[in-house]
Write an enzyme that holds these catalytic residues in place. Structure first.
Site, short mmCIF file in Angstrom:
data_model
loop_
_atom_site.label_atom_id
_atom_site.label_comp_id
_atom_site.label_asym_id
_atom_site.label_seq_id
_atom_site.Cartn_x
_atom_site.Cartn_y
_atom_site.Cartn_z
CE1 TYR A 83 -39.92 71.52 -63.67
CE2 TYR A 83 -37.76 71.32 -64.69
CZ TYR A 83 -38.92 72.02 -64.49
OH TYR A 83 -39.10 73.22 -65.11
CG ASN A 182 -51.23 84.53 -55.78
OD1 ASN A 182 -51.79 83.67 -56.45
ND2 ASN A 182 -50.77 84.28 -54.58
NE ARG A 205 -54.09 78.01 -53.03
CZ ARG A 205 -53.42 77.05 -52.41
NH1 ARG A 205 -54.01 75.88 -52.19
NH2 ARG A 205 -52.18 77.24 -52.00
N GLY A 276 -48.81 72.83 -62.67
CA GLY A 276 -49.83 71.92 -62.15
C GLY A 276 -49.85 71.98 -60.64
CG MET A 277 -48.77 75.76 -58.80
SD MET A 277 -47.11 75.27 -58.29
CE MET A 277 -47.14 75.45 -56.53
CG PHE A 299 -44.55 77.70 -72.78
CD1 PHE A 299 -43.97 77.77 -74.04
CD2 PHE A 299 -43.93 78.35 -71.72
CE1 PHE A 299 -42.78 78.49 -74.24
CE2 PHE A 299 -42.75 79.05 -71.90
CZ PHE A 299 -42.19 79.13 -73.17
CD1 TRP A 300 -40.51 73.49 -68.74
CD2 TRP A 300 -39.81 71.77 -69.98
NE1 TRP A 300 -39.56 72.82 -68.02
CE2 TRP A 300 -39.11 71.76 -68.76
CE3 TRP A 300 -39.54 70.76 -70.92
CZ2 TRP A 300 -38.14 70.81 -68.47
CZ3 TRP A 300 -38.58 69.83 -70.61
CH2 TRP A 300 -37.90 69.85 -69.40
CE LYS A 358 -41.29 83.17 -57.01
NZ LYS A 358 -41.84 81.85 -57.32
N1 LIG Z 1 -43.69 75.65 -67.80
C1 LIG Z 1 -42.74 76.52 -67.51
O1 LIG Z 1 -41.85 76.83 -68.31
C2 LIG Z 1 -42.78 77.17 -66.17
C3 LIG Z 1 -41.98 78.29 -65.89
C4 LIG Z 1 -42.09 78.89 -64.64
C5 LIG Z 1 -42.96 78.36 -63.69
N2 LIG Z 1 -43.67 77.24 -64.01
C6 LIG Z 1 -44.61 76.65 -63.07
O2 LIG Z 1 -45.57 77.62 -62.78
C7 LIG Z 1 -46.06 77.42 -61.49
C8 LIG Z 1 -45.91 78.72 -60.73
O3 LIG Z 1 -44.53 79.02 -60.57
P1 LIG Z 1 -44.08 80.34 -59.81
O4 LIG Z 1 -42.62 80.35 -59.59
O5 LIG Z 1 -44.69 81.49 -60.51
O6 LIG Z 1 -44.82 80.05 -58.43
P2 LIG Z 1 -45.00 80.87 -57.11
O7 LIG Z 1 -44.72 82.29 -57.33
O8 LIG Z 1 -44.29 80.14 -56.04
O9 LIG Z 1 -46.57 80.73 -56.87
C9 LIG Z 1 -47.20 79.50 -56.73
C10 LIG Z 1 -48.66 79.72 -57.09
O10 LIG Z 1 -49.35 78.47 -57.07
C11 LIG Z 1 -50.52 78.62 -56.27
N3 LIG Z 1 -50.84 77.34 -55.67
C12 LIG Z 1 -50.04 76.56 -54.93
N4 LIG Z 1 -50.69 75.43 -54.59
C13 LIG Z 1 -51.93 75.53 -55.12
C14 LIG Z 1 -53.08 74.68 -55.12
N5 LIG Z 1 -53.08 73.51 -54.48
N6 LIG Z 1 -54.18 75.10 -55.77
C15 LIG Z 1 -54.20 76.29 -56.41
N7 LIG Z 1 -53.14 77.13 -56.46
C16 LIG Z 1 -52.03 76.75 -55.82
C17 LIG Z 1 -50.13 79.65 -55.24
O11 LIG Z 1 -51.28 80.18 -54.68
P3 LIG Z 1 -51.38 80.64 -53.14
O12 LIG Z 1 -50.72 81.99 -53.06
O13 LIG Z 1 -52.83 80.68 -52.95
O14 LIG Z 1 -50.67 79.61 -52.31
C18 LIG Z 1 -49.38 80.65 -56.13
O15 LIG Z 1 -50.28 81.42 -56.87
C19 LIG Z 1 -45.27 76.25 -60.90
O16 LIG Z 1 -46.01 75.07 -61.12
C20 LIG Z 1 -44.03 76.26 -61.74
O17 LIG Z 1 -43.41 74.99 -61.78
C21 LIG Z 1 -43.61 76.66 -65.21
#
Ligand SMILES: NC(=O)c1ccc[n+]([C@@H]2O[C@H](COP(=O)([O-])OP(=O)(O)OC[C@H]3O[C@@H](n4cnc5c(N)ncnc54)[C@H](OP(=O)(O)O)[C@@H]3O)[C@@H](O)[C@H]2O)c1
Length: 364
Positions: A83, A182, A205, A276-277, A299-300, A358
């Site tokens: 991270y 989602n 997906r 970058g899931m 963005f972070w 979640k």
């Molecule tokens: N940059 C920032 O400041 C920031 C802030 C918050 C979150 N994030 C990032 O944003 C992302 C989502 O976070 P979250 O908490 O909202 O996640 P989350 O609710 O746990 O959801 C994960 C999402 O990723 C999808 N996914 C997982 N593996 C995948 C793959 N191989 N190909 C395509 N889609 C995939 C899931 O789809 P399915 O339902 O189909 O499994 C779901 O839509 C994470 O990478 C997290 O680190 C970044």
């Protein structure tokens, strides 16, 4: 690389005054339970439930009883040592969560016992039953929203809010396209856009319960929900007879999914990558990049918060905006599975599984 404080560096805080408390003496604890890791690696190998000391409450400190804390993908990345910032070890897992203030040091005037607070910065270590920290490490949150909303407000909805406010100027009738729609962030994007009269094209997906997921996202205000396969078909052109081409793309996934988002953007638009899931690099079509003059940004949220530490009003403004939305019923949380704290392994594993709800740890 930033370094976060290790949990064992208990503060040597000699209090010159008695801290204010809402608890009786026999409920004050000198130790608490926490999910601790001493090396980076897979959660099943490195994360353990341990008793750790609750430090003395110094004059600028507050003592918090943690109520609930979600398990987010970034928490897993951090445990694995993968991270943008990493804690010094040993560390307590968890970056987000809600706690109730139990007592405050006598120099603390920003929060009071009984209030709910959320940590400002990443790396707080929210997977624990109690915490002592500086008062300026948290901000208060309204108790008029459900505890799960409060526990999950400061990362995903804040990320969605900033990406919608800071990169392009969105007007009613404009369109935003996003993948991972989602996800926690994606659902907040849908709801904030709906409240602004902005259309959303939401890519998810393919999955066994696809129509159920469409219904769910539409109930939040999604205008269009499509699969990643549909995104790459020529029939996508028909969609843009009904709705403006997007001026903003939000990329949570990377890989070919991100390349396709890019392809559908209008002239002069912006693509923001925040996740970058798929763990795959993003191919960007040169034609769209050159002839549509598209900006590509990252963005972070953590960096944004750190850049605004000197300006807590800006942070409070964002949190109030989202809290008010939640109070009006315009911002609901994703479907969370509540997991008792001791069953943390279930929550962590589920966060890595595809198509999973979640999960949020409940501390009491
Ligand atoms: N940059 C920032 O400041 C920031 C802030 C918050 C979150 N994030 C990032 O944003 C992302 C989502 O976070 P979250 O908490 O909202 O996640 P989350 O609710 O746990 O959801 C994960 C999402 O990723 C999808 N996914 C997982 N593996 C995948 C793959 N191989 N190909 C395509 N889609 C995939 C899931 O789809 P399915 O339902 O189909 O499994 C779901 O839509 C994470 O990478 C997290 O680190 C970044």
């Amino acid at each position: 690389m930033f370094t976060l404080r290790p949990f064992l560096s208990a503060r040597i805080a000699v209090s010159h005054c008695i801290s204010r408390k809402v608890i009786t003496r026999n409920t004050y604890k000198t130790s608490c339970e926490a999910l601790v890791y001493r090396q980076y690696g897979p959660h099943s190998e490195v994360l353990r439930l341990e008793d750790i000391p609750v430090p003395h409450v110094g004059v600028d400190d507050i003592h918090i009883r943690m109520l609930a804390a979600p398990v987010n993908p970034a928490d897993i990345n951090m445990l694995e040592g993968n991270y943008g910032i990493l804690p010094s070890l040993p560390a307590v897992g968890g970056n987000e969560g809600i706690g109730e203030v139990v007592s405050t040091g006598c120099h603390v005037h920003t929060v009071k016992p009984g209030q709910w607070v959320v940590p400002i910065d990443c790396g707080f270590g929210t997977w624990r039953t109690e915490a002592v920290c500086k008062a300026n490490e948290v901000i208060p949150v309204s108790k008029d929203i459900p505890v799960l909303s409060a526990a999950t407000l400061s990362v995903n909805p804040c990320t969605a809010y900033r990406m919608l406010m800071d990169f392009v100027s969105l007007e009613p009738g404009d369109t935003v396209i996003q993948n991972g729609a989602n996800s926690g962030v994606g659902q907040a994007v849908i709801q904030i856009c709906a409240s602004m009269g902005v259309n959303t094209i939401n890519v998810i997906r393919n999955r066994p319960n696809f129509s159920e997921m469409i219904e769910k996202l539409q109930s939040l205000g999604a205008n269009y929900v499509i699969t990643e396969d549909m995104l790459q078909r020529p029939e996508m052109a028909n969609l843009f007879k009904e709705v403006e081409r997007p001026k903003l793309a939000l990329n949570c996934v990377g890989g070919s999914s991100a390349g396709s988002l890019f392809y559908h953007l209008k002239y002069g638009s912006t693509m923001v990558t925040y996740g970058g899931m798929s763990k795959k690099p993003t191919p960007l079509p040169a034609k769209a990049m050159i002839f549509k003059n598209i900006k590509v940004c990252g963005f972070w949220m953590t960096q944004w918060k750190r850049n605004h530490l000197h300006d807590p009003a800006k942070l409070m403004e964002m949190v109030s905006y989202l809290t008010e939305m939640a109070k009006r019923g315009q911002l609901s949380t994703p479907s969370y599975t509540e997991v008792p704290f001791h069953d943390f392994n279930i929550a962590l594993q589920a966060t890595m599984d595809p198509y999973s709800n979640k999960h949020v740890l409940i501390m009491n």
